[in-house]
Design a protein around this motif. Structure first.
Motif: not given
Length: 289
Positions: A112-113, A163-166, A172-174, A196-201
């Protein structure tokens, strides 16, 4: 002088727990799940007999005061074996959930990143999800050899793509949000942004998916054990107990009834907890509660 009363406001965590347990289905699921966990932890103290103790004289005895769940074809106490089998099922479920989370979150974040990694990882996820889960698990266990470690690895590989797909879809949105662009402009390192910014959300969807993976792994482990592809037959599992009891259906129904009932209760409780988490953590659903 006037008395000043200071009222402490309940924390957000305590309010969340109260709202979470306010739903009767969620509370019932949590009670059943905690009961299974306690039975697994204190199995040596709770089980009335050793799960491997043979007593041919007492073989195929119906439920009674001495053996609440009856005995099996070797005279072993079905209640004790059901309690001990829960330890293995919970262990497999927790291990598969943890390993699947590590694999799935890593692949989902990378896909996604990083745009250049999205296509190959997404195609790999699609290819793995194209196979029926139980058939893929059977193939992996048959290739690696039946054992507890093999079962955990095989089921983790099978359920990680879910889980990978979710995680990929959410990432992709974040990654397009303004605060991510601002962090990049400030020169913050990519690993720091991802953690810190993606995984936390992503904690909310990961937790919800984790409960469903836990239940699916327990059910899949029982299926593999039923087919003889799980752990050693000497170790009691709900799947092997049902497999052994199927040839005595009509003569000793309790051999399949009680372990089957344990599977239903444990999986259903996890599903109810997962539904409650999804409703509480999804802002769109939370407004309707």
């Amino acid at each position: 002088m006037t008395d000043i009363t200071i009222k402490t406001q309940p924390s957000e965590r305590s309010k969340f727990i109260r709202r979470f347990l306010k739903r009767k289905t969620v509370a019932a699921g949590m009670i059943v799940l905690v009961l299974f966990v306690l039975l697994a932890i204190f199995a040596p103290l709770i089980a009335p007999y050793s799960p491997s103790k043979l007593s041919i004289v007492n073989r195929l005895k119906p439920p009674s005061e001495l053996h609440w769940f009856g005995t099996d074809e070797f005279g072993r106490d079905v209640l004790s074996r059901t309690i001990y089998a829960g330890r293995l099922s919970l262990l497999v479920g927790a291990a598969v959930m943890s390993l699947s989370a590590v694999i799935g979150v890593t692949l989902g974040l990378l896909a996604g990143f990083f745009k250049q990694l999205d296509t190959p990882i997404a195609r790999l996820i699609d290819a793995m999800m194209a196979f029926p889960e139980i058939l893929l698990a059977i193939a992996l266990v048959a290739a690696l050899g039946p054992s507890l470690t093999t079962v955990i690895i095989a089921l983790s590989v099978v359920y990680a793509p879910r889980l990978a797909r979710t995680v990929r879809a959410s990432t992709l949105v974040i990654r397009e949000l303004p605060y991510i662009e601002a962090a990049k402009a400030l020169g913050i390192s990519t690993p720091h942004i991802m953690t810190r910014h993606v995984l936390r959300n992503l904690i909310s969807p990961i937790l919800v998916q984790g409960t469903f993976l836990f239940a699916s792994a327990m059910l899949a482990e029982a299926g593999l054990s039923f087919l003889g592809l799980g752990v050693s037959p000497d170790i009691p599992t709900w799947g092997t107990m049902i497999s052994a009891g199927r040839q005595y259906i009509g003569q000793a129904d309790w051999m399949t009834l009680f372990p089957g009932f344990a599977i239903i209760l444990s999986v259903l409780s996890l599903q109810m907890v997962g539904d409650g988490l999804r409703d509480m953590l999804d802002p769109r659903l939370r407004r309707d509660l």
